[in-house]
Scaffold this active site. Structure first.
Site, PDB file in Angstrom:
ATOM      1  N   GLU A   1      10.195  91.382  10.612  1.00 17.86           N
ATOM      2  CA  GLU A   1       9.843  90.094  11.221  1.00 17.86           C
ATOM      3  C   GLU A   1       8.375  89.793  10.961  1.00 17.86           C
ATOM      4  O   GLU A   1       7.541  90.687  11.147  1.00 17.86           O
ATOM      5  CB  GLU A   1      10.128  90.141  12.724  1.00 17.86           C
TER       6      GLU A   1
ATOM      7  N   HIS B   1      13.117  85.164  16.889  1.00 19.28           N
ATOM      8  CA  HIS B   1      12.980  86.166  17.971  1.00 19.28           C
ATOM      9  C   HIS B   1      12.465  85.513  19.270  1.00 19.28           C
ATOM     10  O   HIS B   1      11.416  85.898  19.799  1.00 19.28           O
ATOM     11  CB  HIS B   1      12.058  87.315  17.545  1.00 19.28           C
TER      12      HIS B   1
HETATM   13  P1  NAD Z   1      20.438  97.674  28.486  1.00 16.95           P
HETATM   14  O1  NAD Z   1      19.839  99.012  28.292  1.00 16.95           O
HETATM   15  O2  NAD Z   1      20.555  97.107  29.851  1.00 16.95           O
HETATM   16  O3  NAD Z   1      21.915  97.678  27.862  1.00 16.95           O
HETATM   17  C1  NAD Z   1      22.207  98.229  26.619  1.00 16.95           C
HETATM   18  C2  NAD Z   1      23.642  98.728  26.680  1.00 16.95           C
HETATM   19  O4  NAD Z   1      24.017  99.163  25.379  1.00 16.95           O
HETATM   20  C3  NAD Z   1      23.823  99.938  27.594  1.00 16.95           C
HETATM   21  O5  NAD Z   1      24.828  99.657  28.556  1.00 16.95           O
HETATM   22  C4  NAD Z   1      24.230 101.054  26.639  1.00 16.95           C
HETATM   23  O6  NAD Z   1      25.165 101.949  27.231  1.00 16.95           O
HETATM   24  C5  NAD Z   1      24.854 100.273  25.529  1.00 16.95           C
HETATM   25  N1  NAD Z   1      24.938 101.019  24.282  1.00 16.95           N
HETATM   26  C6  NAD Z   1      24.086 101.957  23.784  1.00 16.95           C
HETATM   27  N2  NAD Z   1      24.526 102.389  22.591  1.00 16.95           N
HETATM   28  C7  NAD Z   1      25.679 101.725  22.327  1.00 16.95           C
HETATM   29  C8  NAD Z   1      26.615 101.743  21.256  1.00 16.95           C
HETATM   30  N3  NAD Z   1      26.441 102.546  20.193  1.00 16.95           N
HETATM   31  N4  NAD Z   1      27.674 100.921  21.316  1.00 16.95           N
HETATM   32  C9  NAD Z   1      27.865 100.100  22.387  1.00 16.95           C
HETATM   33  N5  NAD Z   1      27.023 100.047  23.432  1.00 16.95           N
HETATM   34  C10 NAD Z   1      25.949 100.858  23.401  1.00 16.95           C
HETATM   35  O7  NAD Z   1      19.640  96.707  27.503  1.00 16.95           O
HETATM   36  P2  NAD Z   1      19.492  95.129  27.641  1.00 16.95           P
HETATM   37  O8  NAD Z   1      18.343  94.804  28.515  1.00 16.95           O
HETATM   38  O9  NAD Z   1      20.829  94.534  27.913  1.00 16.95           O
HETATM   39  O10 NAD Z   1      19.023  94.781  26.133  1.00 16.95           O
HETATM   40  C11 NAD Z   1      19.949  94.741  25.050  1.00 16.95           C
HETATM   41  C12 NAD Z   1      19.191  94.512  23.761  1.00 16.95           C
HETATM   42  O11 NAD Z   1      18.545  93.246  23.783  1.00 16.95           O
HETATM   43  C13 NAD Z   1      18.093  95.539  23.467  1.00 16.95           C
HETATM   44  O12 NAD Z   1      18.121  95.862  22.096  1.00 16.95           O
HETATM   45  C14 NAD Z   1      16.823  94.766  23.739  1.00 16.95           C
HETATM   46  O13 NAD Z   1      15.744  95.280  22.986  1.00 16.95           O
HETATM   47  C15 NAD Z   1      17.225  93.399  23.272  1.00 16.95           C
HETATM   48  N6  NAD Z   1      16.367  92.292  23.722  1.00 16.95           N
HETATM   49  C16 NAD Z   1      16.165  91.264  22.844  1.00 16.95           C
HETATM   50  C17 NAD Z   1      15.344  90.200  23.205  1.00 16.95           C
HETATM   51  C18 NAD Z   1      15.102  89.049  22.257  1.00 16.95           C
HETATM   52  O14 NAD Z   1      14.065  88.421  22.336  1.00 16.95           O
HETATM   53  N7  NAD Z   1      16.036  88.742  21.393  1.00 16.95           N
HETATM   54  C19 NAD Z   1      14.729  90.195  24.458  1.00 16.95           C
HETATM   55  C20 NAD Z   1      14.983  91.238  25.346  1.00 16.95           C
HETATM   56  C21 NAD Z   1      15.811  92.290  24.966  1.00 16.95           C
END
Ligand code: NAD
Length: 524
Positions: free
Chosen positions: A259, A277
């Site tokens: 990015e 993003h």
């Molecule tokens: P979270 O930790 O609450 O949830 C993640 C879930 O993924 C967990 O329940 C975990 O068990 C599950 N998981 C882990 N490995 C897995 C696999 N191989 N297959 C299926 N499920 C699996 O996280 P969150 O707060 O929900 O965030 C999710 C994602 O969003 C993260 O990557 C975070 O960095 C990203 N995010 C992106 C932005 C953006 O600007 N686009 C902003 C915030 C967060």
């Protein structure tokens, strides 16, 4: 008053919340030397991602009790060094949930109706009404890979759009998924059944290239994919091939391997929708990040268990409303036990009754330990170092959960086993307030806070009046009074809540009264 140093910009609402509870200095210009120099004067440090809170910085914070990270990732904080010193690290991981979930839903509708492409077409002076024939999301199957904070918010919204929602997550709770109306399936089934897949997992070794050529090929032909999680989870080359072959009908991406995605061949593809993003970029998310971190920092400074602590037990959001009042009660019941049981305790037994039996009580156990240890340890006890200190002191706690709680919704019972027998303390929550209903085996009912006065005495007519008179004539104001006794004219306990602690000389007057065996004040 507690002092908080803020070294990076946080939302004004967060700053205002901090200022309501402490003295706050905002210094956005500090280099490492200046930070090391200033930190000894502060109880809390609040940062974003630029300030490097190394072991050296943590060691310099002689008074430091909490580090707040306004955001989610804590790569810039040496959490292990903080843990060793009992310093709580709080963050604000939930503040983005809705922002990202709403973006994912926006991208879903964009894919279904080609809104960005249609917009571009009109802007280019065209009027292509038949070109943009879309599909309705109603009745379609959405597969959520990851059912954490964001995935579950997406599910809630997708259900509102009348979609059928599947999820694959290796640590999902079936009950929680059912509450959201979501079907839990294996990865292969999710791939095979979903019309659209939305990814909400962290980027870790096991999720790198999770959507590779093989997984993409197992998706329904023409299905769509959304990634608003992290770059690196979808193999971009494989995705491009799948789009070109028609295996994937369309992709919406907020995140990329690199990015900004300069030179990325997916950019400009007619069936790829892109955003830069911006998942977390809403005013509300930024505000919530500030207020969540402020709430966590102030909770830690008050000696409580913050809702989002990186190095303290995690409480699932759906259990937080049940657990939170018991954390306070746990600390109070633990402290009360230590104040009232002066003999050596062989072991403690904790019982979680009623509503407490159905939730994860790990955090409550730590709160009780914090309360038990607090009055006797010269170092600061937090939920972070309480287990370590307990282990060092050989404190042994057994636990039991029992859905039966007599007439209480929930009851927390702490039994201290001494050479003379078991001393029991029980507490419950009434209208969000802690109540001790059993203190040292006596049935009572008082709110365990502020100045408390206890007597152990023999139940005799006039006893309450005599104690009240001595306190009143010495200008000690009583706000509440409770007596528990084993049997009429037998052993009894009196608990008075006082507006201020009674001076030692007044306690001596009470101790001199016949039939009073013990009289003392405890401040909780
Ligand atoms: P979270 O930790 O609450 O949830 C993640 C879930 O993924 C967990 O329940 C975990 O068990 C599950 N998981 C882990 N490995 C897995 C696999 N191989 N297959 C299926 N499920 C699996 O996280 P969150 O707060 O929900 O965030 C999710 C994602 O969003 C993260 O990557 C975070 O960095 C990203 N995010 C992106 C932005 C953006 O600007 N686009 C902003 C915030 C967060």
């Amino acid at each position: 008053m507690n002092r908080i140093l803020v070294t990076e910009k946080i939302a004004p609402e967060g700053l205002a919340a901090l200022k309501a509870g402490a003295e706050v200095d905002v210094r956005l210009d500090l280099d490492k030397a200046a930070l090391l120099d200033m930190l000894p004067q502060y109880d809390a440090l609040v940062v974003r991602s630029a300030t490097r809170v190394t072991a050296e910085v943590i060691a310099a914070g002689e008074r430091l009790r909490v580090v707040g990270r306004a955001g989610t990732g804590v790569d810039n904080i040496d959490v292990e060094a903080a843990t060793r010193r009992g310093i709580i690290v709080v963050n604000a991981p939930a503040s983005n949930n809705v922002a990202v979930a709403e973006l994912a839903i926006g991208l879903l509708l964009d894919l279904a109706r080609q809104i960005p492409q249609a917009h571009d077409s009109v802007q280019a002076g065209k009027w292509e009404r038949t070109k943009f024939m879309g599909w309705e999301v109603r009745g379609k199957t959405l597969g959520l890979v990851g059912f954490g904070r964001i995935g579950s918010e997406v599910a809630r919204r997708a259900r509102g759009l009348e979609m059928h929602v599947l999820t694959y997550d290796p640590v999902v709770s079936f009950e929680r998924a059912a509450q959201y109306g979501v079907e839990v399936v294996g990865m292969d089934e999710l791939l095979a059944r979903s019309d659209v897949i939305s990814i909400h997992v962290p980027l870790v070794e096991s999720t790198r290239n999770l959507f590779d050529a093989t997984r993409l090929s197992r998706m329904k032909r023409g299905a769509h994919i959304i990634n608003a999680s992290r770059g690196g989870i979808v193999d971009e080359d494989a995705l491009l091939e799948a789009l070109n072959s028609g295996q994937i009908g369309g992709a919406a991406l907020d995140v990329y391997n690199v990015e900004p995605p300069t030179g990325n061949r997916l950019i400009g593809h007619p069936r790829v929708i892109t955003t830069p993003h911006i998942g977390a970029s809403t005013e509300e998310a930024q505000t919530l990040t500030g207020t969540d971190v402020a709430e966590g920092v102030l909770a830690a400074l008050r000696g409580g268990t913050p809702r989002y602590a990186v190095n303290a037990p995690f409480v699932a959001p759906e259990e937080w409303s049940v657990i939170e009042p018991y954390l306070r009660l746990g600390r109070q019941i633990g402290a009360l036990c230590t104040h009232l049981v002066r003999e050596p305790v062989r072991c403690y037994k904790l019982e979680y009754r009623g509503e407490l039996a159905a939730v994860d009580t790990h955090a409550v156990r730590l709160a009780v330990l914090q309360g038990l240890l607090g009055p006797t340890v010269d170092q600061r006890v937090t939920p972070v170092n309480a287990p370590l200190i307990a282990q060092e002191r050989g404190i042994h706690v057994t636990e039991l959960a029992d859905p039966e709680a007599e007439s209480y919704a929930g009851l927390l019972v702490l039994r201290a086993e001494t050479a003379d027998g078991e001393r029991t303390f029980s507490g419950c929550i009434i209208r969000d307030e802690s109540h001790i209903v059993q203190a040292d085996n006596y049935w009572v009912d008082f709110v365990p806070q502020g100045s408390l006065f206890f007597t152990y005495h023999r139940d005799r007519p006039g006893m309450i009046g005599r104690v009240g008179t001595i306190l009143g004539s010495n200008d000690v104001n009583i706000s509440g009074m409770f007596v528990g006794r084993q049997a009429p004219r037998e052993q009894a306990m009196m608990v008075l809540t006082l507006d201020e602690p009674a001076p030692e000389a007044v306690l001596d007057l009470i101790r001199a009264e016949p039939d009073i065996q013990k009289a003392f004040c405890v401040t909780l």
